[in-house]
Design a protein around this motif. Structure first.
Motif, short mmCIF file in Angstrom:
data_model
loop_
_atom_site.label_atom_id
_atom_site.label_comp_id
_atom_site.label_asym_id
_atom_site.label_seq_id
_atom_site.Cartn_x
_atom_site.Cartn_y
_atom_site.Cartn_z
N TYR A 1 -27.75 -2.97 52.20
CA TYR A 1 -28.92 -2.43 52.29
C TYR A 1 -28.86 -0.95 53.08
O TYR A 1 -29.69 -0.40 53.58
CB TYR A 1 -29.84 -3.27 53.31
CG TYR A 1 -30.42 -4.34 52.60
CD1 TYR A 1 -31.59 -4.43 52.02
CD2 TYR A 1 -29.54 -5.57 52.43
CE1 TYR A 1 -32.42 -5.35 51.46
CE2 TYR A 1 -30.19 -6.57 51.76
CZ TYR A 1 -31.53 -6.51 51.00
OH TYR A 1 -32.04 -7.64 50.24
N ALA B 1 -31.58 -8.49 61.06
CA ALA B 1 -32.92 -7.49 60.77
C ALA B 1 -33.40 -7.08 62.41
O ALA B 1 -33.71 -6.02 62.26
CB ALA B 1 -33.85 -8.48 60.11
N LYS C 1 -35.52 -3.65 61.77
CA LYS C 1 -35.91 -3.91 60.34
C LYS C 1 -36.62 -5.41 60.08
O LYS C 1 -35.89 -5.79 59.09
CB LYS C 1 -35.04 -3.18 59.31
CG LYS C 1 -34.86 -1.80 59.15
CD LYS C 1 -34.05 -1.33 58.05
CE LYS C 1 -33.87 0.21 58.33
NZ LYS C 1 -35.20 0.81 58.15
N LEU D 1 -36.76 -7.09 56.64
CA LEU D 1 -35.53 -7.34 55.71
C LEU D 1 -34.71 -8.95 56.21
O LEU D 1 -33.66 -8.99 55.55
CB LEU D 1 -34.23 -6.23 56.27
CG LEU D 1 -34.52 -4.88 55.60
CD1 LEU D 1 -33.42 -4.03 55.84
CD2 LEU D 1 -34.99 -5.01 53.95
N GLY E 1 -34.06 -10.70 52.95
CA GLY E 1 -33.14 -10.25 52.01
C GLY E 1 -31.84 -10.15 52.78
O GLY E 1 -30.55 -10.39 52.01
#
Length: 236
Positions: free
Chosen positions: A42, A67, A72, A75, A78
């Protein structure tokens, strides 16, 4: 050696419950590399000190921490998925046991009920132990399961369930751990605890009854050889 430590080596449990990552299997290095690769996927870098914060966490908790550490929250899913994917690829390519793990498990196998209590997904634990030739020695494997209400370490659930499946009261079982997260889980479940590997900094390691540098420590192997040849000492 302290009285508390000597007491553990003079005691015969009715079951032994092992952690997997970092205790039986040399896979913590794979988790560390998987975290780096997931961040990189990422376009991110692990913040300073992140490895120490993440050690011993369930991978979903680790994904949330990843995250949060880079601010973030979007995320979480993910990063969690990427973390597990990278780890599975790494552990499949390079499965390895920790020093002394095979010898200790084989010494105890057949003498006492053995179980594994891990924060890893079942497919990882089963696969790692099978590839290492150790799976046959364990009667039970317990991992977090939301459907069954089994929470990950540092909650006590995996250890409490493992002791129950082995048919022993928690205070009659010994947990073998390499992280403070795991030591806390085992303690909260009521098990006595042997810590192995590099001794953690700070005073957290005193929560374990005894901390040894490796599973092939001579005093530990001697203890395992005599486990079924002496009566149990009085309860601590």
């Amino acid at each position: 050696m302290t009285d508390k430590a000597q007491d553990l080596l003079d005691w015969t449990p009715d079951a032994v419950v092992f952690d997997c990552d970092g205790t039986l299997m040399d896979s913590e290095r794979h988790w560390q590399e998987a975290r780096i690769r997931a961040f990189r996927e990422y376009g991110l870098q692990p913040p300073p000190g992140f490895a120490a914060q993440a050690t011993g966490l369930h991978y979903e908790d680790c994904g949330r921490l990843m995250a949060r550490s880079v601010h973030k929250p979007e995320l979480v899913e993910g990063l969690t998925a990427a973390l597990l994917d990278h780890f599975l690829a790494l552990v499949t390519d390079e499965p390895a046991t920790m020093p002394g793990a095979t010898q200790l498990v084989r010494l105890l196998s057949g003498r006492l009920p053995l179980a594994v209590a891990s924060n890893c997904p079942r497919v990882v634990v089963e696969g790692s132990l099978t590839r290492a030739g150790l799976r046959e020695h364990f009667q039970y494997i317990v991992v977090p399961d939301a459907g069954d209400g089994i929470r990950p370490k540092p909650h006590p659930d995996v250890y409490a369930v493992a002791a129950r499946l082995c048919g022993v009261p928690p205070q009659r079982a010994l947990a073998v751990e390499d992280t403070l997260t795991g030591v806390e889980a085992a303690r909260r479940a009521g098990l006595r605890v042997l810590g192995v590997g590099p001794r953690p900094e700070g005073d957290g390691a005193v929560r374990a009854d005894l901390w040894l540098p490796a599973l092939h420590a001579p005093e530990l192997l001697d203890w395992a050889r005599s486990c079924d040849h002496r009566g149990s000492a009085p309860e601590p």
